[in-house]
Design an enzyme around this catalytic site. Sequence first.
Site, mmCIF file in Angstrom:
data_model
loop_
_atom_site.group_PDB
_atom_site.id
_atom_site.type_symbol
_atom_site.label_atom_id
_atom_site.label_comp_id
_atom_site.label_asym_id
_atom_site.label_seq_id
_atom_site.Cartn_x
_atom_site.Cartn_y
_atom_site.Cartn_z
ATOM 1 N N GLU A 241 20.826 -20.811 -28.933
ATOM 2 C CA GLU A 241 20.764 -22.191 -28.465
ATOM 3 C C GLU A 241 19.333 -22.582 -28.148
ATOM 4 O OE1 GLU A 241 23.135 -22.427 -24.979
ATOM 5 O OE2 GLU A 241 25.032 -22.542 -26.033
ATOM 6 N N HIS A 276 19.189 -14.134 -15.212
ATOM 7 C CA HIS A 276 20.464 -14.776 -15.533
ATOM 8 C C HIS A 276 21.625 -14.240 -14.702
ATOM 9 C CE1 HIS A 276 18.213 -16.456 -18.855
ATOM 10 N NE2 HIS A 276 17.945 -15.232 -19.306
ATOM 11 N N ARG A 333 38.406 -16.959 -15.991
ATOM 12 C CA ARG A 333 38.804 -15.970 -14.977
ATOM 13 C C ARG A 333 38.344 -16.468 -13.623
ATOM 14 N NH1 ARG A 333 33.847 -13.804 -13.711
ATOM 15 N NH2 ARG A 333 32.313 -13.697 -15.387
ATOM 16 N N LYS A 657 -25.405 18.524 23.332
ATOM 17 C CA LYS A 657 -24.059 18.905 22.870
ATOM 18 C C LYS A 657 -24.049 20.410 22.633
ATOM 19 C CE LYS A 657 -20.756 17.803 19.152
ATOM 20 N NZ LYS A 657 -19.601 17.538 20.027
ATOM 21 N N HIS A 689 -19.132 24.202 26.781
ATOM 22 C CA HIS A 689 -17.848 24.901 26.794
ATOM 23 C C HIS A 689 -18.006 26.140 27.672
ATOM 24 C CE1 HIS A 689 -15.588 22.756 23.518
ATOM 25 N NE2 HIS A 689 -16.809 22.267 23.369
ATOM 26 N N THR A 824 -19.018 21.463 14.098
ATOM 27 C CA THR A 824 -18.263 20.983 12.946
ATOM 28 C C THR A 824 -19.109 19.986 12.146
ATOM 29 O OG1 THR A 824 -16.221 21.169 14.219
ATOM 30 C CG2 THR A 824 -16.127 19.869 12.220
#
Length: 1092
Positions: A241, A276, A333, A657, A689, A824
């Site tokens: 279509e 759809h 239906r 430190k 420490h 570290t």
Amino acid sequence: MFQLCRPRGGRALLGLRLLRGAPRAGVPMSPGCPHVPHVPRGVPMSPMSPGEIAIRVFRACTELGIRTVAVYSEQDTGQMHRQKADEAYLVGRGLPPVQAYLHIPDIIRVAQENEVDAIHPGYGFLSERADFAQACLDAGVRFVGPRPEVVRKMGDKVEARAIAIAAGVPVVPGTPSPVSALAEAQEFATRVGFPVILKAAHGGGGRGMRVVRAPQELEENFSRATSEALAAFGNGDLFVEKFIERPRHIEVQILGDSHGNVVHLYERDCSVQRRHQKVVEIAPAARLPPELRARLADDAVRLARQVGYENAGTVEFLVDQSGDYYFIEVNSRLQVEHTVTEEITDVDLVHAQLQVTAGRSLPELGLQQERIRVNGCAIQCRVTTEDPARGFQPDTGRIEVFRSGEGMGIRLDGASAFQGALISPHYDSLLVKVVAHGPDQPAAFRIRGVKTNIPFLQNVLAHPQFLSGAADTQFIDENPELFHLRPGQNRAQKLLHYLGHVMVNGPSTPLPVKAKAALVEPTPGATFDVAMRFLHECPWERLRELRRLVPNIPFQMLLRGANAVGYTNYPDNVVHRFCEVAVANGMDIFRVFDALNYVPNLLLGVEAAGSAGAVVEAALSYTGDVADPARTKYSLEYYLGLARELVAAGTHVLCIKDMAGLLTPAAARLLVGALREQHPEVPLHVHTHDTAGAGVASMLAAAQAGADVVDVAVDAMSGMTSQPSMGAVVACARGTPLDTGIDLQRVFEYSEYWEAARGLYAAFDCTATMKSGNADVYENEIPGGQYTNLHFQAHAMGLGHKFKEVKKAYTEANKLLGDLIKVTPTSKVVGDLAQFMVQNGLSREEVEARADELSFPMSVVEFLQGHIGVPPGGFPEPFRSKVLKDLPRVEGRPGASLPPLDFEALGRELGARHGAPPSPEELLSAALYPKVYDEFHSFRSTFGPVACLGTRLFLEGPAIAEEFEVELEQGKTLHIKALTHGPGAGQREVFFELNGQLRSILVRETQALKEMHVHPKAEKGAKGQVGAPMPGEVVEVRVKEGTTVAKGDPLCVLSAMKMETVVTAPVGGKVTKVHVRPGLSLEGEDLIAVIE
């Protein structure tokens, strides 16, 4: 006169299947409704969503006094429709579920064997099959629907189109008959022009439907549509279509009887569609001109009369922007969306279907056109188990929680919508239909266990275009913001999953973690990733919450210079952005340091923190002993020179430190005194420490020499590798010029709290492996934080009994690397090398001699390449050259050569990966720790935030029969009781009581799912066999069988306890066998590869 009506209260869920049993005269339909003199018995069919329409039909049958019979496939023995029927029978034995419900002979057999009077097909499957309707009549069973010839005519879109034209109903230009060849479709499209739409000629529901906008798209779409139509309807013919742009999809509900009467029950607007497939339906249609509404209804009735239509059906139209409309098709239906028509007309369509099948006329049922009125407005949302964020991918599994919305005007039609329901992958994903009638908005739902489209539906219902009644069939496609979904929190259920996981599999944080208390230091360097990695908490959320609770005390954090809060170098814009976001979240002071005191790295951190508007505290990382004239590398003049550079750079505060606790009282007096003399106006801060036990004395000496601030730890958390005791410093300074003014009694009370808290973390405490401090730190110079971690690592790697050797090796490794400042990440480099030496039984001399052939830990290699920076005095030679060989070296500041990070690109990547755009904080977490952030995000998605759990529950989980409360937020507390968990192989069901309601979850047993693996060992003396130098997990494999390698080429990467090691080829040759793969856990000497 009979009036067809239905009760307004006590509605059940929907359904489908069929009727059976002798009709019982005199049984009322419902209060106020007359009895039914005769209605056939019937048998049901399974609908698109097994059970949904079946249960709807069963409810109507029960109200009419009709017995019901269900049919079910072998896969649907647990479906609700089977339980709701009076009788149920298996069909399609041995067939897949869909084919079972399409097996017409078996369904007819069940109907005949059980004296079924009528069959209601529901919708989907056989509901529009004329051959099935005919088979019913041939077997003497009534079909609840139109006559077979009408089903055939309406199901054939070409014939239906011809009937519409004959009835004077406008149609869309299209092919006069179904096409099965591509050439026919091409000819039509060339004649009428694009776009065109391909539609299945023998079915609907969006299957076999494709829009084609250009000639080059036609062939592929024709093939796909044909395939879909053939699979869904048994016939691949298509109807072509002209495609109408941006129409509204309006359908008219019709109802006819065998006496020639036809009425309409007004229209529904089904324009909100995806591919759809209808998503939201409204009755009546909004903003539809009265004359257009009347013409649509008249044409629908005229078309139905043209074919002598009986029973319920729907005539569908497209209405374009100019108000013209075109017939599409007739659905012969009951429709999924029949519910909204029932709500606005007060007509029970299923009752009407059954009455018409029994031979009643519409006037007898009180259904004359003039008596059918519209009452208000109704809207239906289809709640499906689809995930809109993943292209509406259907989800399956078990519904763990189902909580429905209720109230005036709310109707729920469903079958599988209950706690514990198993969602099958075999059918349509419809879970429940939510219908709201009147002024109320749709109800709120909570469904857990499977994904649903509820967030998407909420966006649709709140969109201005939808609310204005202007939505057309392009509404979803043209509004991508509908897919900006707000995820549900689901906190309670996720917490149950976490608790169940811990109960079955043990702690989710099995590695020892040092929980270190600091004086309002919410984000020290290691805490950032530890929060995500082990505590499963967001460090940014933690910072904001602490800021809220402690608004009047400055917050300080560590910044590793160019490393930010990571262990590697980042682009400069990442460091700057981190500082800006940290300040925005409540950070005040940045203690900037560099593990090598490398000034270019320090200056970047100072600049980033300062430009973010924070207080900058630049740190002198301390090692050695300034009081010892023999220690010349890190002398007093070295630190004073570094301090001058930092003050000149604009630091507000200077910090010493001392991470290893090497600052003796004498050294403290000397260094602090010299700094105070050199910089009398700059505040001095000292951090140490207490590993050796001299921390209190050193801090008092520093204070006497002119320090303004010294770090301490609350008594219960002090000593050993932590900071000196707060209570001891306060007591020793009392009555002196250094008196702190702090009440000791308050210190004791504060310490009592932390003493209790520390007990909860006993398994992770340093005292699990350490029993006292140790003055040998002055010899090995191991930092306090690392001392504990190194101890744990040694135990985890099987070297716990050799920790004394590890400490000695640490001293030797430090010398190998040129005597580093150990903070570290440099401390990690030294520690990794020390453990490597002990693991492989290597002395310092042997390492130096074999440096060109050993597979060193990756941290060592990267340090020597220059990825951390340049150490004081330069790199050790020839050790560096022997280790690196031809590997590239970094010259100057490592981060200077990195291109800026594209935060926008990273944000898009994270948004695509996780389904939502990241916050500025999440973006930074991902930039700093990509893998850790992904794992953290995955954990949060699965278990939600767990910070609300108490420590013991978080670590160990609850005991069986234990009751406890969890506060999610103020005023929202969960009461939980752990009931039990069942046995299982690979999966266990864990039962809880949550707020008085039974909940169960399924937990996979991770240990049971691990495969057994016996790995071969490398033979000692076999030169081509490469063994693992340490236990660990294979992170990456860099060769494959057949690869030719040279001596020193990388083979794979191992990781253990944050230490990565590149395993290199000890000899050159061809790799004949690779014995590892990523993710495999290895023991020491496990065979990695064989080289010939």
